[in-house]
Design a protein around this motif. Structure first.
Motif, PDB file in Angstrom:
ATOM      1  N   GLU A 118       0.951  -1.171  -0.096  1.00 16.14           N
ATOM      2  CA  GLU A 118       0.016   0.269   0.129  1.00 16.14           C
ATOM      3  C   GLU A 118       0.482   1.261  -0.271  1.00 16.14           C
ATOM      4  O   GLU A 118       0.498   2.140  -0.522  1.00 16.14           O
ATOM      5  N   LEU A 119       1.760   1.257   0.485  1.00 17.01           N
ATOM      6  CA  LEU A 119       3.040   2.816   0.700  1.00 17.01           C
ATOM      7  C   LEU A 119       3.490   2.985  -0.426  1.00 17.01           C
ATOM      8  O   LEU A 119       3.908   4.128  -1.028  1.00 17.01           O
ATOM      9  N   ARG A 120       4.271   1.637  -1.662  1.00 17.13           N
ATOM     10  CA  ARG A 120       4.826   1.849  -2.496  1.00 17.13           C
ATOM     11  C   ARG A 120       3.672   1.684  -3.745  1.00 17.13           C
ATOM     12  O   ARG A 120       3.931   2.970  -4.640  1.00 17.13           O
ATOM     13  N   GLU A 121       2.625   1.522  -3.416  1.00 21.55           N
ATOM     14  CA  GLU A 121       1.638   2.335  -4.505  1.00 21.55           C
ATOM     15  C   GLU A 121       0.671   2.933  -4.176  1.00 21.55           C
ATOM     16  O   GLU A 121       0.805   3.998  -4.727  1.00 21.55           O
ATOM     17  N   ALA A 122       1.127   3.955  -3.251  1.00 23.08           N
ATOM     18  CA  ALA A 122       0.707   5.762  -3.162  1.00 23.08           C
ATOM     19  C   ALA A 122       1.575   6.003  -3.623  1.00 23.08           C
ATOM     20  O   ALA A 122       1.733   7.305  -3.164  1.00 23.08           O
ATOM     21  N   PHE A 123       3.166   5.658  -3.460  1.00 18.40           N
ATOM     22  CA  PHE A 123       4.128   6.347  -3.988  1.00 18.40           C
ATOM     23  C   PHE A 123       5.254   6.129  -5.107  1.00 18.40           C
ATOM     24  O   PHE A 123       5.915   5.568  -5.012  1.00 18.40           O
ATOM     25  N   PRO A 124       4.675   5.199  -5.982  1.00 19.23           N
ATOM     26  CA  PRO A 124       5.327   4.639  -7.210  1.00 19.23           C
ATOM     27  C   PRO A 124       6.192   5.648  -7.427  1.00 19.23           C
ATOM     28  O   PRO A 124       7.712   4.824  -8.551  1.00 19.23           O
ATOM     29  N   GLU A 125       6.313   6.705  -7.407  1.00 15.20           N
ATOM     30  CA  GLU A 125       7.707   7.160  -7.726  1.00 15.20           C
ATOM     31  C   GLU A 125       8.501   7.240  -7.468  1.00 15.20           C
ATOM     32  O   GLU A 125       9.707   7.720  -7.990  1.00 15.20           O
ATOM     33  N   THR A 126       8.547   6.981  -6.034  1.00 13.85           N
ATOM     34  CA  THR A 126       9.532   7.048  -5.360  1.00 13.85           C
ATOM     35  C   THR A 126       9.960   5.726  -4.948  1.00 13.85           C
ATOM     36  O   THR A 126       9.308   4.526  -4.307  1.00 13.85           O
ATOM     37  N   SER A 127      11.743   5.640  -4.999  1.00 13.74           N
ATOM     38  CA  SER A 127      11.652   3.224  -5.080  1.00 13.74           C
ATOM     39  C   SER A 127      11.883   3.994  -3.777  1.00 13.74           C
ATOM     40  O   SER A 127      12.054   2.278  -3.741  1.00 13.74           O
ATOM     41  N   GLN A 128      12.421   4.040  -3.004  1.00 12.37           N
ATOM     42  CA  GLN A 128      12.736   3.793  -1.874  1.00 12.37           C
ATOM     43  C   GLN A 128      12.049   4.504  -0.471  1.00 12.37           C
ATOM     44  O   GLN A 128      12.588   4.988   0.247  1.00 12.37           O
ATOM     45  N   ILE A 129      10.820   3.943  -1.155  1.00 10.91           N
ATOM     46  CA  ILE A 129       9.400   4.773  -0.072  1.00 10.91           C
ATOM     47  C   ILE A 129       9.842   4.272   1.305  1.00 10.91           C
ATOM     48  O   ILE A 129      10.018   4.442   2.257  1.00 10.91           O
ATOM     49  N   ASP A 130      10.286   3.330   1.992  1.00 11.61           N
ATOM     50  CA  ASP A 130      10.610   2.428   2.504  1.00 11.61           C
ATOM     51  C   ASP A 130      11.466   3.148   3.640  1.00 11.61           C
ATOM     52  O   ASP A 130      11.646   3.002   5.050  1.00 11.61           O
ATOM     53  N   ARG A 131      12.628   3.356   2.830  1.00 12.75           N
ATOM     54  CA  ARG A 131      13.430   4.900   3.552  1.00 12.75           C
ATOM     55  C   ARG A 131      13.067   6.173   4.559  1.00 12.75           C
ATOM     56  O   ARG A 131      13.517   5.946   5.971  1.00 12.75           O
ATOM     57  N   ARG A 132      11.645   6.758   4.130  1.00 12.23           N
ATOM     58  CA  ARG A 132      10.419   7.309   4.420  1.00 12.23           C
ATOM     59  C   ARG A 132      10.402   7.096   5.596  1.00 12.23           C
ATOM     60  O   ARG A 132      10.508   8.672   6.592  1.00 12.23           O
ATOM     61  N   VAL A 133       9.740   6.190   5.914  1.00 14.82           N
ATOM     62  CA  VAL A 133       9.151   5.721   7.393  1.00 14.82           C
ATOM     63  C   VAL A 133      10.418   5.759   8.248  1.00 14.82           C
ATOM     64  O   VAL A 133       9.955   5.807   9.017  1.00 14.82           O
ATOM     65  N   ARG A 134      11.151   4.776   7.514  1.00 13.32           N
ATOM     66  CA  ARG A 134      12.592   5.070   8.717  1.00 13.32           C
ATOM     67  C   ARG A 134      13.070   5.765   9.191  1.00 13.32           C
ATOM     68  O   ARG A 134      12.857   6.779  10.568  1.00 13.32           O
ATOM     69  N   ASP A 135      13.205   7.159   8.395  1.00 14.61           N
ATOM     70  CA  ASP A 135      13.898   8.374   8.599  1.00 14.61           C
ATOM     71  C   ASP A 135      12.475   9.362   9.865  1.00 14.61           C
ATOM     72  O   ASP A 135      13.109  10.362  10.064  1.00 14.61           O
ATOM     73  N   LEU A 136      11.514   8.713   9.484  1.00 13.20           N
ATOM     74  CA  LEU A 136      10.012  10.012   9.976  1.00 13.20           C
ATOM     75  C   LEU A 136      10.837   8.799  11.503  1.00 13.20           C
ATOM     76  O   LEU A 136       9.591  10.012  13.005  1.00 13.20           O
ATOM     77  N   ARG A 137      10.057   7.629  11.884  1.00 11.77           N
ATOM     78  CA  ARG A 137      11.187   7.043  13.337  1.00 11.77           C
ATOM     79  C   ARG A 137      11.884   8.177  13.538  1.00 11.77           C
ATOM     80  O   ARG A 137      12.112   7.937  14.852  1.00 11.77           O
ATOM     81  N   ASP A 138      13.291   8.890  13.111  1.00 14.77           N
ATOM     82  CA  ASP A 138      13.995   8.963  13.716  1.00 14.77           C
ATOM     83  C   ASP A 138      13.739  10.595  13.844  1.00 14.77           C
ATOM     84  O   ASP A 138      14.439  11.375  14.781  1.00 14.77           O
ATOM     85  N   ARG A 139      12.576  11.235  13.737  1.00 14.55           N
ATOM     86  CA  ARG A 139      11.986  12.560  13.660  1.00 14.55           C
ATOM     87  C   ARG A 139      10.749  11.964  15.002  1.00 14.55           C
ATOM     88  O   ARG A 139      10.078  12.984  14.691  1.00 14.55           O
ATOM     89  N   LYS A 170       6.036  21.612   9.104  1.00  8.22           N
ATOM     90  CA  LYS A 170       6.820  23.375   8.718  1.00  8.22           C
ATOM     91  C   LYS A 170       7.527  23.055   9.339  1.00  8.22           C
ATOM     92  O   LYS A 170       8.267  22.338   9.779  1.00  8.22           O
ATOM     93  N   PRO A 171       8.312  24.596   8.713  1.00 12.54           N
ATOM     94  CA  PRO A 171       9.588  25.169   8.923  1.00 12.54           C
ATOM     95  C   PRO A 171      10.190  24.680  10.679  1.00 12.54           C
ATOM     96  O   PRO A 171       9.566  24.279  11.323  1.00 12.54           O
ATOM     97  N   GLY A 172      11.361  24.027  10.394  1.00  6.78           N
ATOM     98  CA  GLY A 172      12.308  23.898  11.904  1.00  6.78           C
ATOM     99  C   GLY A 172      11.571  22.219  12.418  1.00  6.78           C
ATOM    100  O   GLY A 172      12.641  22.180  13.018  1.00  6.78           O
ATOM    101  N   GLN A 173      11.099  21.256  11.574  1.00  7.75           N
ATOM    102  CA  GLN A 173      10.430  20.627  12.284  1.00  7.75           C
ATOM    103  C   GLN A 173      10.485  19.042  11.662  1.00  7.75           C
ATOM    104  O   GLN A 173      11.356  17.723  12.392  1.00  7.75           O
ATOM    105  N   SER A 174      11.645  19.357  10.846  1.00  7.89           N
ATOM    106  CA  SER A 174      12.108  18.012  10.089  1.00  7.89           C
ATOM    107  C   SER A 174      13.082  17.387  10.300  1.00  7.89           C
ATOM    108  O   SER A 174      13.996  16.773   9.947  1.00  7.89           O
ATOM    109  N   LYS A 175      13.907  18.196  11.265  1.00  7.61           N
ATOM    110  CA  LYS A 175      15.183  18.081  12.292  1.00  7.61           C
ATOM    111  C   LYS A 175      15.785  16.635  12.569  1.00  7.61           C
ATOM    112  O   LYS A 175      15.048  15.926  13.304  1.00  7.61           O
TER     113      LYS A 175
END
Length: 230
Positions: free
Chosen positions: A38-59, A88-93
């Motif tokens: 479901e995640l990959r179907e929502a973002f077919p243009e992003t080949s490594q969308i799983d990594r973005r989920v891991r990035d969110l855990r770091d935030r 939001k600005p400054g919240q993605s670190k």
């Protein structure tokens, strides 16, 4: 923030991590399960969308896999809790010390913790009481509040079952030290011995009390009656 105040996850001008966060909020919802497909179907243009989920855990976003939640299948994940408002600005670190744990760090933590869960004491591969499930060890991040008010994130060995039950666990070291200093010298010496040996031998009285607490009401009443008769 209300959903109407957030940008749409379909806004292509946003970065893939931000869009992934918005997709979780708008399409999945807190507490619900989603699949990798479901995640990959929502973002077919992003080949490594799983990594973005891991990035969110770091935030600060809590997204569980079957390593943390035994009810999940290997291809499933659960959106547990929202973290930083990364749109939001400054919240993605990334949060301090939230980077991925390296293989060397894992070995070091396992070694210093004696390859035991520091919550329940079980070793990897051991069977839990009353079942057939075997323990799997992993590394958990624990927020520690220090004397003086500062906080750090420290690593500790926990089994998967304890990680699920104590996902938001934290340690107030200042409070712990304060209570320790209230002990008598005899109690401190005894506690120091347990700390040095990293174990405590429980007396028969301790073991009986722990077992008594697990008894059904009728059995507890029988014990109480026997004590009264004695």
């Amino acid at each position: 923030m209300n959903s109407g105040d957030r940008p749409s996850w379909q806004d292509g001008k946003r970065g893939s991590m931000v869009r992934c966060a918005l997709w979780l909020l708008e399409e999945v919802g807190v507490g619900n399960v989603f699949t990798k497909t479901e995640l990959r179907e929502a973002f077919p243009e992003t080949s490594q969308i799983d990594r973005r989920v891991r990035d969110l855990r770091d935030r600060g976003w809590k997204i569980a896999t079957n390593r943390e939640d035994p009810l999940l299948k290997p291809h499933e994940q659960r959106f547990v809790e929202m973290g930083a408002e990364v749109w939001k600005p400054g919240q993605s670190k990334a949060l301090t010390q939230a980077a991925s744990i390296t293989a060397n760090q894992r070995r070091e933590v396992f070694d210093r913790d004696g390859y035991l869960c520091r919550v329940c004491g079980i070793a990897a591969g051991e069977v839990y009481d009353g079942g057939i499930e075997t323990a799997q060890l992993d590394i958990a991040r624990r927020e520690v509040r220090h004397p003086g008010g500062g906080t750090t994130v420290q690593l500790v060995t926990e089994c998967r079952r304890c990680r699920v039950g104590g996902r938001d666990a934290s340690t107030d070291l200042a409070d712990f030290l304060g209570r320790l200093r209230q002990m008598s010298s005899l109690e401190r010496d005894l506690f120091a011995q347990w700390v040095a040996e990293d174990r405590r031998e429980f007396s028969l009285l301790d073991r009986l009390w722990a077992e008594f607490r697990t008894l059904p009401l009728e059995s507890r009443s029988a014990v109480e009656a026997d004590l009264g008769a004695g």
